[in-house]
Design a protein around this motif. Sequence first.
Motif, PDB file in Angstrom:
ATOM      1  N   ILE A  11      -3.116   6.553   3.342  1.00 11.81           N
ATOM      2  CA  ILE A  11      -4.363   7.260   3.637  1.00 11.81           C
ATOM      3  C   ILE A  11      -4.414   7.498   5.142  1.00 11.81           C
ATOM      4  CG2 ILE A  11      -6.881   7.022   3.727  1.00 11.81           C
ATOM      5  CD1 ILE A  11      -6.608   5.416   1.080  1.00 11.81           C
ATOM      6  N   GLY A  68     -10.975  -0.985  11.546  1.00 12.08           N
ATOM      7  CA  GLY A  68      -9.840  -1.847  11.210  1.00 12.08           C
ATOM      8  C   GLY A  68      -8.764  -1.014  10.571  1.00 12.08           C
ATOM      9  N   LYS A  69      -7.814  -1.693   9.975  1.00 10.71           N
ATOM     10  CA  LYS A  69      -6.654  -0.968   9.453  1.00 10.71           C
ATOM     11  C   LYS A  69      -7.028  -0.115   8.240  1.00 10.71           C
ATOM     12  CE  LYS A  69      -3.324  -2.777   7.052  1.00 10.71           C
ATOM     13  NZ  LYS A  69      -2.232  -3.634   6.514  1.00 10.71           N
ATOM     14  N   SER A  70      -6.149   0.820   7.913  1.00  6.86           N
ATOM     15  CA  SER A  70      -6.327   1.615   6.705  1.00  6.86           C
ATOM     16  C   SER A  70      -4.993   1.612   5.956  1.00  6.86           C
ATOM     17  CB  SER A  70      -6.756   3.034   7.054  1.00  6.86           C
ATOM     18  OG  SER A  70      -5.898   3.561   8.032  1.00  6.86           O
ATOM     19  N   PRO A  71      -5.011   1.895   4.647  1.00  8.62           N
ATOM     20  CA  PRO A  71      -3.751   1.882   3.891  1.00  8.62           C
ATOM     21  C   PRO A  71      -2.781   2.925   4.428  1.00  8.62           C
ATOM     22  CG  PRO A  71      -5.644   1.989   2.405  1.00  8.62           C
ATOM     23  CD  PRO A  71      -6.169   2.191   3.778  1.00  8.62           C
ATOM     24  N   LEU A  72      -1.488   2.631   4.274  1.00 14.17           N
ATOM     25  CA  LEU A  72      -0.457   3.515   4.806  1.00 14.17           C
ATOM     26  C   LEU A  72      -0.551   4.930   4.244  1.00 14.17           C
ATOM     27  CD1 LEU A  72       2.901   1.562   4.994  1.00 14.17           C
ATOM     28  CD2 LEU A  72       1.307   2.167   6.822  1.00 14.17           C
ATOM     29  N   TYR A 101     -11.913  -1.143   2.955  1.00 17.58           N
ATOM     30  CA  TYR A 101     -11.373  -1.562   1.659  1.00 17.58           C
ATOM     31  C   TYR A 101     -12.535  -1.952   0.753  1.00 17.58           C
ATOM     32  CZ  TYR A 101      -6.871  -1.496   3.951  1.00 17.58           C
ATOM     33  OH  TYR A 101      -5.747  -1.079   4.623  1.00 17.58           O
ATOM     34  N   SER A 110       0.820  -1.212   0.000  1.00 21.31           N
ATOM     35  CA  SER A 110       0.000   0.000   0.000  1.00 21.31           C
ATOM     36  C   SER A 110       0.855   1.263   0.000  1.00 21.31           C
ATOM     37  CB  SER A 110      -0.967   0.000   1.181  1.00 21.31           C
ATOM     38  OG  SER A 110      -0.321   0.424   2.356  1.00 21.31           O
ATOM     39  N   SER A 164     -12.708  -5.187  13.789  1.00 23.42           N
ATOM     40  CA  SER A 164     -11.316  -5.022  13.398  1.00 23.42           C
ATOM     41  C   SER A 164     -10.754  -6.403  13.027  1.00 23.42           C
ATOM     42  CB  SER A 164     -10.509  -4.435  14.551  1.00 23.42           C
ATOM     43  OG  SER A 164     -10.359  -5.404  15.558  1.00 23.42           O
ATOM     44  N   GLU A 165      -9.604  -6.395  12.373  1.00 21.36           N
ATOM     45  CA  GLU A 165      -8.974  -7.657  11.983  1.00 21.36           C
ATOM     46  C   GLU A 165      -8.722  -8.527  13.209  1.00 21.36           C
ATOM     47  OE1 GLU A 165      -8.026  -4.660  11.007  1.00 21.36           O
ATOM     48  OE2 GLU A 165      -8.058  -4.633   8.805  1.00 21.36           O
ATOM     49  N   TYR A 221     -10.205   2.649  -1.060  1.00 23.57           N
ATOM     50  CA  TYR A 221     -10.533   2.627   0.370  1.00 23.57           C
ATOM     51  C   TYR A 221     -11.398   3.834   0.708  1.00 23.57           C
ATOM     52  CZ  TYR A 221      -9.706   2.957   5.443  1.00 23.57           C
ATOM     53  OH  TYR A 221      -9.851   3.043   6.799  1.00 23.57           O
TER      54      TYR A 221
END
Lengths: 350, 170
Positions: free
Chosen positions: B120, B114-118, A161, A148, A230-231, A155
């Motif tokens: 963004i 949850g996670k987001s892209p680096l 995503y 990424s 969350s994951e 996103y």
Amino acid sequence: MQLSDLLNHTSEWLKGTGPNSEIVISSRIRLARNLAGVPFPHWANATQGAELLRLVAEAVSHSDMLKKTTFFKLEQMDSVDKQFLVERHLMSIEHAQKTEEKALLIDNDEMISIMVNEEDHLRIQLMQSGFNLFEAWNIINRIDDQLSSTLHYAYLPDFGYLTACPTNTGTGMRGSVMLHLPALVMSRQIERVLAAIAKLSFTTRGLYGEGTQASGNFFQISNQVSLGHSENEIIENINGLIRQIIEQEAQAREVLLAKSREVLEDRINRSLGTLKSARIITSQETIELLSMVRLGSDLGMIKDIDRRTINELFITTLPAHLQKLENKKLSSQERDLKRAELIRKKLTFL
Amino acid sequence: MLCDICGKNPATVHLTEIIDDQMKELHLCEECAHDKSEAMEQQFGLSDLLAGLSEFGKSSKDEALINLKCPSCQLSYADFKKLGRLGCSECYNTFRKYLTPLLRKIHGSSQHIGKSPLNIKPARSSSPKKRDPLADARLKLVQAIEKEEFEEAAKLRDQIKALEAKANKA
């Protein structure tokens, strides 16, 4: 790396090691990722598909975690090779069909695989032997971060995503655990367990993913929900469920041992006997008999055959593997002969 | 023939149910069949939910929706209905109004946690994390079942049902 190099190699998920490996075969995490501004694979034209392949190949070259990987274009691959990759769980059945602008990236250890232009632009997968989802997540999370930093992922802050099918939106994550549950099947408790799993919004599939039948007492369990947790929460949820199933299988094994040891011993040893002496055998019969032998090995009833040998046989006896080993196309009848020969060799010369 | 469940109304719906390899025939009145189908719906998977989209298109308002096209990739809502897949990331903005309830139906939530892209910036860095009560309740239910706290689980199940009903109305 050449595809044939994989023949002499044990896939990560077949090593038979890792936590709870007497019941859990493997743990897998996959992430669905897409690039912003490029139509999803099913909606893209050939030029857009080819451009995407180029962008991904470039991003991969910048990632140090993906240094030891090989990029295969599927268009140039023959059908046996494609099936071979499906049998090794490196790609989906869907990915092997309509192969224009599709690619597969795999690492030398067969731990990482990335399908390019499957349902989503990227389907990143990480395999671990045994019950080990968090370890798989730790590795795949770093790979995802590296990609990424060069790729512009699709996103949105609220939806997460973005994926071709809304069933994967959010984390884009699916965690799956492959379980071997012979005792729950034999004691006819499996239906009850599977019904409970479905109620908790988890999915059960067979050995080869979506739409495949459970065979050889193998069940793949994964999360259905990918948005709103969350994951880590998703993994915690799967882990909680898997721990319970492991416990139930272990109990069912104990009950079988206590109540019908002779019957069990008989069945396991007959299975081994058939495998050691058969001259013609189908892959379905092989999987069922190997499942019993594996149980025998896990229960200490069979001492001279280790789990890894059995696991390898599960895969080397599959149609495309046999044809790669023989280096030629084989008819179904020829395969049944070769399969029996291979099994006899492996099990009698230990 | 009277309904097998309530025993009052005449049975007009006939079902075959298979539970633990036992085949059972059920004859139900319309009202009980409706309740039963709701219970069954909860057991069905995502493809059924997606198929449920075809309920759209019955009114004139829906007709406008069917013809709505993504300006970026030209995929129409009708295409989405047919294919079950969106055309590009921009479709999520185009069809946002219709995707939000769908996502809620599939995942029980339409808010990513949850996670987001680096590259963004995380969206909620300044505001406190907004939790989805339904997602929270579902998570707690799994945890309660794991700990075998069945009373708590029953309470949570009712809570989830109420929240789901509320979400469906909205």
